[in-house]
Design an enzyme around this catalytic site. Structure first.
Site, PDB file in Angstrom:
ATOM      1  N   ARG A   9      39.333 -17.721  97.581  1.00  8.05           N
ATOM      2  CA  ARG A   9      40.095 -16.967  96.657  1.00  8.05           C
ATOM      3  C   ARG A   9      39.758 -17.315  95.324  1.00  8.05           C
ATOM      4  O   ARG A   9      39.951 -18.617  95.081  1.00  8.05           O
ATOM      5  CB  ARG A   9      41.544 -16.896  96.892  1.00  8.05           C
ATOM      6  CG  ARG A   9      42.509 -16.201  95.995  1.00  8.05           C
ATOM      7  CD  ARG A   9      43.622 -15.953  96.376  1.00  8.05           C
ATOM      8  NE  ARG A   9      43.961 -15.014  97.389  1.00  8.05           N
ATOM      9  CZ  ARG A   9      45.018 -14.850  97.948  1.00  8.05           C
ATOM     10  NH1 ARG A   9      46.259 -15.353  97.236  1.00  8.05           N
ATOM     11  NH2 ARG A   9      45.008 -13.819  98.711  1.00  8.05           N
TER      12      ARG A   9
ATOM     13  N   HIS B  89      40.242  -7.421  99.164  1.00  4.02           N
ATOM     14  CA  HIS B  89      40.888  -8.676 100.251  1.00  4.02           C
ATOM     15  C   HIS B  89      40.575  -7.992 101.675  1.00  4.02           C
ATOM     16  O   HIS B  89      41.332  -7.548 102.265  1.00  4.02           O
ATOM     17  CB  HIS B  89      42.378  -8.588  99.703  1.00  4.02           C
ATOM     18  CG  HIS B  89      42.958  -9.688 100.125  1.00  4.02           C
ATOM     19  ND1 HIS B  89      42.485 -10.580 101.134  1.00  4.02           N
ATOM     20  CD2 HIS B  89      44.382 -10.052  99.798  1.00  4.02           C
ATOM     21  CE1 HIS B  89      43.426 -11.381 101.416  1.00  4.02           C
ATOM     22  NE2 HIS B  89      44.698 -11.197 100.371  1.00  4.02           N
TER      23      HIS B  89
ATOM     24  N   LYS C 125      36.279 -29.577  84.763  1.00  2.51           N
ATOM     25  CA  LYS C 125      35.109 -30.297  83.927  1.00  2.51           C
ATOM     26  C   LYS C 125      33.952 -29.426  83.514  1.00  2.51           C
ATOM     27  O   LYS C 125      32.856 -29.586  83.085  1.00  2.51           O
ATOM     28  CB  LYS C 125      34.447 -31.389  84.616  1.00  2.51           C
ATOM     29  CG  LYS C 125      35.603 -32.402  84.914  1.00  2.51           C
ATOM     30  CD  LYS C 125      34.769 -33.449  85.609  1.00  2.51           C
ATOM     31  CE  LYS C 125      35.857 -34.487  86.629  1.00  2.51           C
ATOM     32  NZ  LYS C 125      35.287 -35.147  87.551  1.00  2.51           N
TER      33      LYS C 125
ATOM     34  N   ARG D 159      50.627 -16.965 101.989  1.00  8.56           N
ATOM     35  CA  ARG D 159      49.952 -16.225 103.337  1.00  8.56           C
ATOM     36  C   ARG D 159      48.574 -16.598 103.770  1.00  8.56           C
ATOM     37  O   ARG D 159      48.636 -17.017 104.580  1.00  8.56           O
ATOM     38  CB  ARG D 159      50.582 -14.857 103.629  1.00  8.56           C
ATOM     39  CG  ARG D 159      51.942 -14.595 103.895  1.00  8.56           C
ATOM     40  CD  ARG D 159      52.315 -13.525 103.393  1.00  8.56           C
ATOM     41  NE  ARG D 159      52.455 -13.682 101.916  1.00  8.56           N
ATOM     42  CZ  ARG D 159      53.461 -13.850 101.266  1.00  8.56           C
ATOM     43  NH1 ARG D 159      54.708 -14.159 101.976  1.00  8.56           N
ATOM     44  NH2 ARG D 159      53.755 -14.067  99.847  1.00  8.56           N
ATOM     45  N   THR D 160      47.940 -16.172 102.717  1.00  8.80           N
ATOM     46  CA  THR D 160      46.307 -16.077 103.070  1.00  8.80           C
ATOM     47  C   THR D 160      45.841 -17.514 103.326  1.00  8.80           C
ATOM     48  O   THR D 160      45.322 -17.829 104.410  1.00  8.80           O
ATOM     49  CB  THR D 160      45.475 -15.336 102.076  1.00  8.80           C
ATOM     50  OG1 THR D 160      46.257 -14.149 101.922  1.00  8.80           O
ATOM     51  CG2 THR D 160      44.198 -15.550 102.219  1.00  8.80           C
TER      52      THR D 160
HETATM   53  C1  NCD Z   1      48.376 -10.096  97.836  1.00  6.72           C
HETATM   54  C2  NCD Z   1      46.956 -10.739  97.266  1.00  6.72           C
HETATM   55  O1  NCD Z   1      46.915 -11.886  97.043  1.00  6.72           O
HETATM   56  O2  NCD Z   1      46.200  -9.799  96.850  1.00  6.72           O
HETATM   57  N1  NCD Z   1      48.864 -11.072  98.640  1.00  6.72           N
HETATM   58  C3  NCD Z   1      48.199 -11.572  99.824  1.00  6.72           C
HETATM   59  O3  NCD Z   1      47.131 -11.994 100.281  1.00  6.72           O
HETATM   60  N2  NCD Z   1      49.164 -11.239 101.236  1.00  6.72           N
HETATM   61  C4  NCD Z   1      49.090  -9.285  97.257  1.00  6.72           C
HETATM   62  C5  NCD Z   1      49.686  -9.702  95.892  1.00  6.72           C
HETATM   63  O4  NCD Z   1      49.408 -10.824  95.689  1.00  6.72           O
HETATM   64  O5  NCD Z   1      50.325  -8.857  95.573  1.00  6.72           O
END
Ligand code: NCD
Length: 313
Positions: A116, A144, A95, A66-67
Site C-alpha cells: 500500500r 484497490h 533515508k 483492515r487491509t
Molecule cells: C479504504 C482505502 O484504504 O482505500 N479502506 C480500506 O482499505 N478498507 C477506504 C478509505 O480509506 O476510505
C-alpha cells in the site's frame, strides 16, 4: 485541487514472475471471466497448511487497519509467515531509498508481497523490479483491487447476483480508489449506476470513459434522498481528506437514517470503512447495514488471493 487518475497506466499484459504465479495490480487487468473465477475460488475450502513455508511481505507505506491485518491473518491461517512494516518511517525510504530498490530487495527475501503506497502506480512499478507476485493493497487515489473482490463477493452474497443491479456509488468519487476499482469491475455486470457526491468530487474522466465504452447506464446526483427507493446497493465512502488540501471544506454525502423507511427490504449499505460522518453508527442496527459483514469477508477473500497469486489453487 490537483488529482490524477489513470487506469493504472498500462492495460492488459500482467507481468507474470513465473507461469503459475501472478500479480494483482489493478482490477482493470481482469476480464469478467477472471473476476468470476476468482469469486468462485473463494468458496473453496483451503488447507491450513497450503502456504506452509511461504513468507508474505506486508509493505504498508500508508495507514491501514483492515487491509493489512486481514492479509496478515489470511497468510497465517494458510500456514505461512509474515514480515513487514506498517509505518514507512521505519524503512530506509526515510533515508531517501527509492521504492524500486526497496521492493527489489524485499522480493529477494520473501515469496509474495502486498504493498500500500500513496503514489498511483506504485504497485505496478514494484512488479517491474520484483521476482515475486505483487498485490496492490491500494495505490494513492488509483486502485484497490482486493477490496473490490471483497465488495463483489459481498454484493453477490447479499443480493444473490451481481447482474443488473441498481447501485449508488456515493461520497468521494474523485479520490476514492475503492470506488474506481468497484465501478470498473461492476461495469462487466450491466449495472445501473447512480453517482452521488459533491460536484468537486466527481468520478475521474478516465473511469467515465471506460463506463461509456461498455455502454453502462449512469446518472450523477448531489443528494441521495430521491434515489433510495430504487436502490439495491448503496456503496458509501468517506471524503479522502489526506489526498488533497481543502477537501475538509466540502460537505460530505450523508446517509440520513430517516430515509431508510423508503428503501426496498433487500436494500443493503456497503462501506469500505473507515467511516466518518457520512454513515452514522445509529444505522448499524438496521437490517440494511452490511458493512461489517463486508469487512469480515476480507480474510476469506485475501486467503484466496494469496493462494491464487502463489499458484497454489
Ligand atoms: C479504504 C482505502 O484504504 O482505500 N479502506 C480500506 O482499505 N478498507 C477506504 C478509505 O480509506 O476510505
Amino acid at each position: 485541487m490537483s488529482g490524477r487518475n489513470t487506469l493504472d497506466f498500462v492495460h492488459g499484459a500482467i507481468f507474470r514472475p513465473c507461469p503459475t504465479q501472478q500479480h494483482l495490480l489493478s482490477i482493470a487487468d481482469l476480464s469478467r471471466e477472471e473476476i468470476e473465477t476468482l469469486l468462485s475460488l473463494s468458496h473453496q475450502p483451503l488447507s491450513s497448511h497450503l502456504l506452509q513455508g511461504k513468507i508474505l511481505a506486508s509493505c504498508f507505506f500508508e495507514p491501514s487497519t483492515r487491509t493489512r491485518l486481514s492479509f496478515e491473518t489470511a497468510m497465517i491461517r494458510l500456514g505461512g509467515s509474515v514480515i513487514g512494516f506498517s509505518d514507512k518511517e521505519m524503512t530506509s525510504s526515510q533515508k531517501g531509498e527509492s521504492l524500486s530498490d526497496c521492493m527489489r530487495m524485499i522480493s529477494s527475501y520473501t515469496d509474495i508481497a502486498v504493498i500500500r503506497h500513496p503514489s498511483e502506480g506504485a504497485a505496478r512499478l514494484s512488479a517491474t523490479v520484483s521476482s515475486i507476485p505483487i498485490i496492490n493493497g491500494g495505490d494513492g487515489a488509483n486502485q484497490h483491487p482486493t477490496q473490490t473482490l471483497i465488495d463483489l463477493f459481498s454484493i453477490q452474497k447479499c443480493q444473490g447476483t451481481l447482474n443488473s443491479l441498481e447501485i449508488a456509488l456515493a461520497g468521494d468519487l474523485r479520490f476514492g480508489r475503492t470506488i474506481h476499482s468497484l465501478a470498473l469491475a461492476l461495469a462487466h455486470f450491466s449495472p445501473r449506476f447512480y453517482f452521488v457526491g459533491p460536484v468537486e468530487l466527481s468520478l475521474p474522466p478516465s473511469i467515465l470513459h471506460e463506463l461509456k465504452k461498455k455502454g453502462v447506464k449512469y446518472s450523477c446526483h448531489t443528494e441521495l434522498d430521491d434515489l433510495l427507493p430504487k436502490l439495491d446497493i448503496l456503496y458509501l465512502t468517506r471524503i479522502q481528506k489526506e489526498r488533497c488540501a481543502g477537501l475538509d471544506q466540502l460537505r460530505p454525502t450523508i446517509l440520513h437514517k430517516k430515509l431508510l423507511h423508503r428503501a426496498k427490504p433487500t436494500f443493503r449499505i456497503l462501506h469500505p470503512l473507515p467511516r466518518q460522518e457520512e454513515l452514522d453508527p445509529s444505522i448499524d442496527g438496521t437490517p440494511f447495514a452490511y458493512y461489517f459483514e463486508q469487512a469480515q469477508h476480507g480474510v476469506l477473500i485475501r486467503k484466496m488471493i494469496l493462494a491464487y497469486c502463489l499458484g497454489a489453487l
